[in-house]
Design an enzyme around this catalytic site. Structure first.
Site, PDB file in Angstrom:
ATOM      1  N   CYS A  92      46.049  24.186  28.495  1.00 38.36           N
ATOM      2  CA  CYS A  92      46.477  23.771  29.845  1.00 38.36           C
ATOM      3  C   CYS A  92      47.839  23.089  29.850  1.00 38.36           C
ATOM      4  O   CYS A  92      48.518  23.079  30.871  1.00 38.36           O
ATOM      5  CB  CYS A  92      45.453  22.833  30.462  1.00 38.36           C
ATOM      6  N   HIS A 344      44.519  26.033  39.273  1.00 37.15           N
ATOM      7  CA  HIS A 344      44.992  25.586  37.955  1.00 37.15           C
ATOM      8  C   HIS A 344      45.097  26.787  37.019  1.00 37.15           C
ATOM      9  O   HIS A 344      44.172  27.071  36.257  1.00 37.15           O
ATOM     10  CB  HIS A 344      44.005  24.535  37.425  1.00 37.15           C
ATOM     11  N   CYS A 375      44.948  16.870  31.183  1.00 37.88           N
ATOM     12  CA  CYS A 375      44.044  17.015  30.051  1.00 37.88           C
ATOM     13  C   CYS A 375      44.182  18.427  29.481  1.00 37.88           C
ATOM     14  O   CYS A 375      44.697  19.330  30.149  1.00 37.88           O
ATOM     15  CB  CYS A 375      42.597  16.735  30.443  1.00 37.88           C
TER      16      CYS A 375
HETATM   17  C1  COA Z   1      33.433  26.016  39.018  1.00 39.03           C
HETATM   18  C2  COA Z   1      33.586  27.516  38.862  1.00 39.03           C
HETATM   19  C3  COA Z   1      32.610  28.037  37.788  1.00 39.03           C
HETATM   20  C4  COA Z   1      33.262  28.161  40.199  1.00 39.03           C
HETATM   21  O1  COA Z   1      33.489  29.526  40.085  1.00 39.03           O
HETATM   22  P1  COA Z   1      33.061  30.528  41.243  1.00 39.03           P
HETATM   23  O2  COA Z   1      31.591  30.436  41.460  1.00 39.03           O
HETATM   24  O3  COA Z   1      33.643  31.850  40.926  1.00 39.03           O
HETATM   25  O4  COA Z   1      33.813  29.867  42.487  1.00 39.03           O
HETATM   26  P2  COA Z   1      33.887  30.324  43.976  1.00 39.03           P
HETATM   27  O5  COA Z   1      35.282  30.120  44.442  1.00 39.03           O
HETATM   28  O6  COA Z   1      33.264  31.668  44.170  1.00 39.03           O
HETATM   29  O7  COA Z   1      33.013  29.225  44.697  1.00 39.03           O
HETATM   30  C5  COA Z   1      31.592  29.224  44.586  1.00 39.03           C
HETATM   31  C6  COA Z   1      31.042  28.854  45.950  1.00 39.03           C
HETATM   32  O8  COA Z   1      31.487  27.537  46.266  1.00 39.03           O
HETATM   33  C7  COA Z   1      32.103  27.544  47.535  1.00 39.03           C
HETATM   34  N1  COA Z   1      33.156  26.524  47.579  1.00 39.03           N
HETATM   35  C8  COA Z   1      34.128  26.318  46.663  1.00 39.03           C
HETATM   36  N2  COA Z   1      34.896  25.290  47.062  1.00 39.03           N
HETATM   37  C9  COA Z   1      34.404  24.848  48.220  1.00 39.03           C
HETATM   38  C10 COA Z   1      34.780  23.822  49.120  1.00 39.03           C
HETATM   39  N3  COA Z   1      35.838  23.037  48.873  1.00 39.03           N
HETATM   40  N4  COA Z   1      34.033  23.631  50.225  1.00 39.03           N
HETATM   41  C11 COA Z   1      32.964  24.410  50.480  1.00 39.03           C
HETATM   42  N5  COA Z   1      32.568  25.426  49.665  1.00 39.03           N
HETATM   43  C12 COA Z   1      33.288  25.629  48.556  1.00 39.03           C
HETATM   44  C13 COA Z   1      32.645  28.951  47.682  1.00 39.03           C
HETATM   45  O9  COA Z   1      32.844  29.298  49.038  1.00 39.03           O
HETATM   46  C14 COA Z   1      31.563  29.763  47.061  1.00 39.03           C
HETATM   47  O10 COA Z   1      30.515  29.941  47.994  1.00 39.03           O
HETATM   48  P3  COA Z   1      29.670  31.307  48.043  1.00 39.03           P
HETATM   49  O11 COA Z   1      28.991  31.393  46.697  1.00 39.03           O
HETATM   50  O12 COA Z   1      28.749  31.082  49.182  1.00 39.03           O
HETATM   51  O13 COA Z   1      30.684  32.386  48.244  1.00 39.03           O
HETATM   52  C15 COA Z   1      35.038  27.890  38.443  1.00 39.03           C
HETATM   53  O14 COA Z   1      35.920  27.631  39.493  1.00 39.03           O
HETATM   54  C16 COA Z   1      35.481  27.143  37.217  1.00 39.03           C
HETATM   55  O15 COA Z   1      35.058  27.473  36.102  1.00 39.03           O
HETATM   56  N6  COA Z   1      36.350  26.122  37.381  1.00 39.03           N
HETATM   57  C17 COA Z   1      36.835  25.344  36.262  1.00 39.03           C
HETATM   58  C18 COA Z   1      37.950  26.074  35.571  1.00 39.03           C
HETATM   59  C19 COA Z   1      38.329  25.398  34.277  1.00 39.03           C
HETATM   60  O16 COA Z   1      37.507  25.058  33.446  1.00 39.03           O
HETATM   61  N7  COA Z   1      39.623  25.216  34.054  1.00 39.03           N
HETATM   62  C20 COA Z   1      40.119  24.586  32.879  1.00 39.03           C
HETATM   63  C21 COA Z   1      40.052  23.150  33.052  1.00 39.03           C
HETATM   64  S1  COA Z   1      40.409  22.285  31.550  1.00 39.03           S
END
Ligand code: COA
Length: 395
Positions: A92, A344, A375
């Site tokens: 990152c 990100h 991080c």
């Molecule tokens: C958390 C994570 C697994 C979610 O992935 P995902 O399921 O593909 O995410 P989505 O965008 O489809 O969101 C999932 C659901 O949450 C909902 N959602 C997301 N943000 C929202 C918000 N702010 N308000 C309301 N709903 C929200 C979406 O609408 C979706 O709903 P649905 O299933 O009804 O369509 C993924 O974003 C992730 O791994 N993030 C971390 C990335 C990471 O590790 N980066 C490195 C850091 S060191």
């Protein structure tokens, strides 16, 4: 020895990773080249052959992110063949490391002008895809299985710091979305975006905005989201940064080059530091990195008027703020929102933080110092301390 200046930085709009995202049919190196062309075009007083080197980061260095990105991007962006380049990786903190590496070369006097940035097409390159962790990590318990999943490390932070509750993480995430929406409404973000022409299902479109902003977010909506990293956990898609495609790049120069090419520095690099932590609590990395960078600069956190902290997860920003006794909604922290709202794209995010800090410095002549901090996977953190050249006293 020379002062090191951040002159300018730009990025592509950030898009949702995956087949539904705007850049699904766009190559990562093309995104990176597009940003680079945008940067050199708007800094036309720097002759292209004056660029000493190009460092471009990516976490996954294969496919359209392979072949030594700094070099391929230079060629794709039309830089003269005499301008060299290389690829860089600190997950990152890739773009941050590109900036501090090029900054070090400028500070030492080896270079006058350099480009530093990063790209991550998380749609084309899902996290850890193709990586083969050494079996010794498991056999000798050098790493837990949680340490290789960033979401699990965020859940462990909730365990270790129970007063940093899911409710606080959700409130922090909501605030990030609101601040990003307000920054867009005020036109603070758009000037540093390079539009990208991308092939979509219905033909070519011009991508001009970050795709994943959720200005309609509510606390009630956040409370209902699933916790994908643990049953009944605390980390949700709403209080984590979303999977993202995007590219960023910065122009750096030394003091001689600033006068030679008639440049206006946006920030001066004061110090930087990287630090390691237990990989299980990867998100704590900014704490020791910030301590080291501030000590090197001879400053304390009280000297810092603006903090651009990468929001990989709300909980890990909260641990940094908690360490320094800073309120969750302190106005110095990510005033224009953060990665929870913008996304990100791993190795590119370090320069997004700098782009936002530089733009804020220009508006905040009362602020002398700011930091960019993030991080890093496998238990690291990185922090850069910056001075505002527009500072006019008052802080
Ligand atoms: C958390 C994570 C697994 C979610 O992935 P995902 O399921 O593909 O995410 P989505 O965008 O489809 O969101 C999932 C659901 O949450 C909902 N959602 C997301 N943000 C929202 C918000 N702010 N308000 C309301 N709903 C929200 C979406 O609408 C979706 O709903 P649905 O299933 O009804 O369509 C993924 O974003 C992730 O791994 N993030 C971390 C990335 C990471 O590790 N980066 C490195 C850091 S060191």
């Amino acid at each position: 020895m020379s002062d090191v200046f951040y002159i300018d930085g730009v990025r592509t709009p950030f898009a949702r990773a995956g087949a539904k995202g705007a850049y699904w049919n766009t190559r990562a190196d093309d995104l990176m080249a597009k940003a680079t062309v945008g940067l050199v075009q708007r800094n036309a007083s720097v002759p292209l052959d004056a660029i000493d080197d190009v460092a471009i980061a990516a976490t996954t260095q294969q496919g359209d992110q392979g072949l030594t990105l700094g070099r391929t991007v230079g060629l794709l962006a039309g830089l003269p063949t005499s301008v060299p380049g290389y690829a860089i990786d600190r997950m990152c903190a890739g773009a941050m490391t590109a900036v501090t590496s090029m900054g070090s070369a400028i500070g030492y006097g080896a270079y006058d002008v350099a480009l530093a940035g990063g790209v991550e097409h998380m749609g084309h390159h899902p996290m850890d895809f193709g990586a083969h962790a050494n079996p010794r990590f498991a056999a000798e318990r050098l790493l837990s299985s949680d340490a290789l999943n960033m979401g699990c490390t965020a859940e462990i932070l909730h365990d270790r710091f129970p007063h940093l509750t899911k409710e606080r993480a959700d409130a922090y995430a909501l605030n990030s979305q609101r601040k990003a929406a307000a920054a867009y409404d005020a036109g603070h973000i758009q000037p540093d975006l390079v539009p990208v022409a991308a092939a979509g299902p219905e033909g070519w479109v011009s991508v001009t905005r970050d795709e994943q902003l959720r200005p309609q977010t509510t606390l009630e909506g956040l409370a209902t989201l699933k916790t994908p990293f643990r049953d009944n956990g605390s980390v949700t898609p709403g209080n984590a940064s979303p999977l993202t495609d995007g590219a960023t790049v910065a122009l750096l120069a030394g003091a001689d080059a600033v006068s030679r090419h008639n440049l206006s520095p946006a920030m001066r690099m004061v110090s930087f530091a990287y630090a390691g932590v237990d990989p299980d609590v990867m998100g704590l990395g900014p704490v020791p990195a910030t301590q080291k960078a501030l000590a090197k600069a001879g400053l304390t956190i009280d000297d810092i008027g603006l903090i651009e902290a990468n929001e990989a997860f709300a909980i890990q920003v909260l641990t940094l703020l908690d360490f320094y006794g800073i309120a969750d909604d302190d106005a110095r922290v990510n005033p224009w929102g953060g990665a929870i709202a913008y996304g990100h794209p791993l190795a590119s995010s370090g320069v997004r933080l700098m782009i936002q800090l530089a733009a804020q410095f220009a508006q905040r002549r009362d602020v002398r110092y700011g930091i960019t901090t993030m991080c890093v996977g496998l238990g690291q953190g990185g922090t850069v301390v910056w001075e505002n050249p527009h500072y006019a006293g008052g802080n």
